[in-house]
Scaffold this motif. Structure first.
Motif, PDB file in Angstrom:
ATOM      1  N   ASP A 141       0.810  -1.222   0.000  1.00  0.00           N
ATOM      2  CA  ASP A 141       0.000   0.000   0.000  1.00  0.00           C
ATOM      3  C   ASP A 141       0.843   1.272   0.000  1.00  0.00           C
ATOM      4  N   HIS A 142       2.120   1.150  -0.314  1.00  0.00           N
ATOM      5  CA  HIS A 142       2.964   2.346  -0.313  1.00  0.00           C
ATOM      6  C   HIS A 142       3.979   2.310  -1.453  1.00  0.00           C
ATOM      7  N   ILE A 143       4.622   3.437  -1.642  1.00  0.00           N
ATOM      8  CA  ILE A 143       5.634   3.591  -2.681  1.00  0.00           C
ATOM      9  C   ILE A 143       6.943   3.960  -2.003  1.00  0.00           C
ATOM     10  N   SER A 144       8.006   3.299  -2.409  1.00  0.00           N
ATOM     11  CA  SER A 144       9.347   3.611  -1.936  1.00  0.00           C
ATOM     12  C   SER A 144      10.106   4.282  -3.082  1.00  0.00           C
ATOM     13  N   PHE A 145      10.797   5.367  -2.773  1.00  0.00           N
ATOM     14  CA  PHE A 145      11.552   6.117  -3.773  1.00  0.00           C
ATOM     15  C   PHE A 145      13.046   6.007  -3.515  1.00  0.00           C
ATOM     16  N   ALA A 146      13.807   6.126  -4.593  1.00  0.00           N
ATOM     17  CA  ALA A 146      15.264   6.254  -4.534  1.00  0.00           C
ATOM     18  C   ALA A 146      15.638   7.264  -5.613  1.00  0.00           C
ATOM     19  N   PHE A 147      16.717   8.011  -5.392  1.00  0.00           N
ATOM     20  CA  PHE A 147      17.071   9.019  -6.387  1.00  0.00           C
ATOM     21  C   PHE A 147      18.565   9.242  -6.454  1.00  0.00           C
ATOM     22  N   VAL A 148      19.003   9.740  -7.619  1.00  0.00           N
ATOM     23  CA  VAL A 148      20.412  10.037  -7.861  1.00  0.00           C
ATOM     24  C   VAL A 148      20.473  11.123  -8.936  1.00  0.00           C
ATOM     25  N   ILE A 149      21.454  12.007  -8.799  1.00  0.00           N
ATOM     26  CA  ILE A 149      21.619  13.087  -9.772  1.00  0.00           C
ATOM     27  C   ILE A 149      23.105  13.396  -9.914  1.00  0.00           C
ATOM     28  N   ALA A 150      23.505  13.811 -11.108  1.00  0.00           N
ATOM     29  CA  ALA A 150      24.902  14.147 -11.376  1.00  0.00           C
ATOM     30  C   ALA A 150      25.354  15.305 -10.488  1.00  0.00           C
ATOM     31  N   LYS A 151      26.577  15.241 -10.040  1.00  0.00           N
ATOM     32  CA  LYS A 151      27.132  16.216  -9.091  1.00  0.00           C
ATOM     33  C   LYS A 151      27.013  17.676  -9.544  1.00  0.00           C
ATOM     34  N   PRO A 152      27.200  18.016 -10.821  1.00  0.00           N
ATOM     35  CA  PRO A 152      27.067  19.427 -11.202  1.00  0.00           C
ATOM     36  C   PRO A 152      25.674  20.013 -10.945  1.00  0.00           C
ATOM     37  N   PHE A 153      24.696  19.148 -10.695  1.00  0.00           N
ATOM     38  CA  PHE A 153      23.325  19.604 -10.488  1.00  0.00           C
ATOM     39  C   PHE A 153      22.896  19.555  -9.026  1.00  0.00           C
ATOM     40  N   TRP A 154      23.798  19.181  -8.130  1.00  0.00           N
ATOM     41  CA  TRP A 154      23.508  19.208  -6.696  1.00  0.00           C
ATOM     42  C   TRP A 154      23.264  20.657  -6.263  1.00  0.00           C
ATOM     43  N   GLY A 155      22.308  20.836  -5.377  1.00  0.00           N
ATOM     44  CA  GLY A 155      22.077  22.154  -4.785  1.00  0.00           C
ATOM     45  C   GLY A 155      21.384  23.158  -5.688  1.00  0.00           C
ATOM     46  N   LYS A 156      20.772  22.723  -6.772  1.00  0.00           N
ATOM     47  CA  LYS A 156      20.102  23.633  -7.701  1.00  0.00           C
ATOM     48  C   LYS A 156      18.579  23.510  -7.663  1.00  0.00           C
ATOM     49  N   GLY A 157      18.077  22.733  -6.711  1.00  0.00           N
ATOM     50  CA  GLY A 157      16.628  22.569  -6.573  1.00  0.00           C
ATOM     51  C   GLY A 157      16.008  21.613  -7.583  1.00  0.00           C
ATOM     52  N   ILE A 158      16.841  20.939  -8.365  1.00  0.00           N
ATOM     53  CA  ILE A 158      16.316  20.038  -9.397  1.00  0.00           C
ATOM     54  C   ILE A 158      15.721  18.779  -8.774  1.00  0.00           C
ATOM     55  N   MET A 159      16.431  18.165  -7.840  1.00  0.00           N
ATOM     56  CA  MET A 159      15.918  16.931  -7.262  1.00  0.00           C
ATOM     57  C   MET A 159      14.650  17.163  -6.444  1.00  0.00           C
ATOM     58  N   PRO A 160      14.555  18.207  -5.619  1.00  0.00           N
ATOM     59  CA  PRO A 160      13.269  18.414  -4.942  1.00  0.00           C
ATOM     60  C   PRO A 160      12.111  18.618  -5.925  1.00  0.00           C
ATOM     61  N   GLU A 161      12.380  19.283  -7.030  1.00  0.00           N
ATOM     62  CA  GLU A 161      11.343  19.496  -8.044  1.00  0.00           C
ATOM     63  C   GLU A 161      10.907  18.166  -8.652  1.00  0.00           C
ATOM     64  N   ALA A 162      11.858  17.334  -9.020  1.00  0.00           N
ATOM     65  CA  ALA A 162      11.545  16.030  -9.615  1.00  0.00           C
ATOM     66  C   ALA A 162      10.831  15.126  -8.616  1.00  0.00           C
TER      67      ALA A 162
END
Length: 177
Positions: A94-115
C-alpha cells in the motif's frame, strides 16, 4: 495496493524545468558519463561506480524491463534536454518507496526536490497509495535536505549495507495521504 496492475504511472511527467520519463537505451552512455562513474555520487548509493559503459547499458536495460513488468518505475530526469539523473518509484503493497540520484554538477540547484515532489504528489493522488517513503545513508545530508523539502518526515534509523556491503546507519522518512 493489492493489485500491481492498478498502479501504473504515466511514462512522462513534466514540471516547470524538467521532464521525468521512462528510460531509453540511448540514456545509458549519457548517464554513465554524467554520474555513474563518479565515486562522490556512488558512495551514497547501493552500487559501486561503473567502470565500463556496458555496465550502465545493462542497468538501463534492467530499468526498462522493470517498467515493462510493472515491478518498479525508474524515471530519467531531463534538464535542458539532457538526462542528468534518475528517480526510482517502487510499488510495495500500500505504499511507494523512492530512490534518487543526480549528477554532481546539479547538486544544490533545486532540481531533485522538483523532480521528487512531482512524483510524490502524483503517487499520493492515487487511490491505492497511502504512504510514500525513502531511506538513505544517515550521513547523506544533501539527500536529507531534499527529502525534507518534499515534506517527508523522519521515522527511525536502522542498519543497512552500503555499496561495499558494510552495515551503515540509514534514516527512514515518509509522508502519508
Amino acid at each position: 495496493m493489492s493489485d500491481r496492475d492498478v498502479f501504473q504511472p504515466p511514462e512522462r511527467i513534466e514540471t516547470e524545468r524538467l521532464i521525468l520519463r521512462k528510460a531509453r537505451l540511448s540514456d545509458a552512455a549519457i548517464l554513465h558519463d554524467a554520474y555513474m562513474t563518479d565515486p562522490d555520487v556512488a558512495k551514497f548509493t547501493s552500487w559501486k561506480p561503473r567502470t565500463d559503459v556496458r555496465q550502465s547499458e545493462m542497468w538501463i536495460a534492467h530499468c526498462i524491463k522493470q517498467w515493462e513488468r510493472a515491478e518498479s518505475f525508474p524515471f530519467v530526469i531531463e534538464y535542458e534536454s539532457e538526462p542528468i539523473g534518475m528517480v526510482g518509484m517502487h510499488s510495495m503493497s500500500d505504499h511507494i518507496s523512492f530512490a534518487f540520484v543526480i549528477a554532481k554538477p546539479f547538486w544544490g540547484k533545486g532540481i531533485m526536490p522538483e523532480a521528487l515532489s512531482a512524483l510524490i504528489d502524483w503517487a499520493l493522488a492515487q487511490q491505492c497509495v497511502n504512504r510514500v517513503q525513502i531511506y538513505f545513508l544517515a550521513d547523506n545530508h544533501r539527500s536529507q535536505r531534499v527529502i525534507e523539502k518534499c515534506g517527508l518526515e523522519y521515522e527511525y534509523t536502522f542498519a543497512h549495507p552500503d555499496n561495499l556491503g558494510e552495515p551503515k546507519d540509514c534514516k527512514m522518512y515518509s509522508k502519508v495521504r
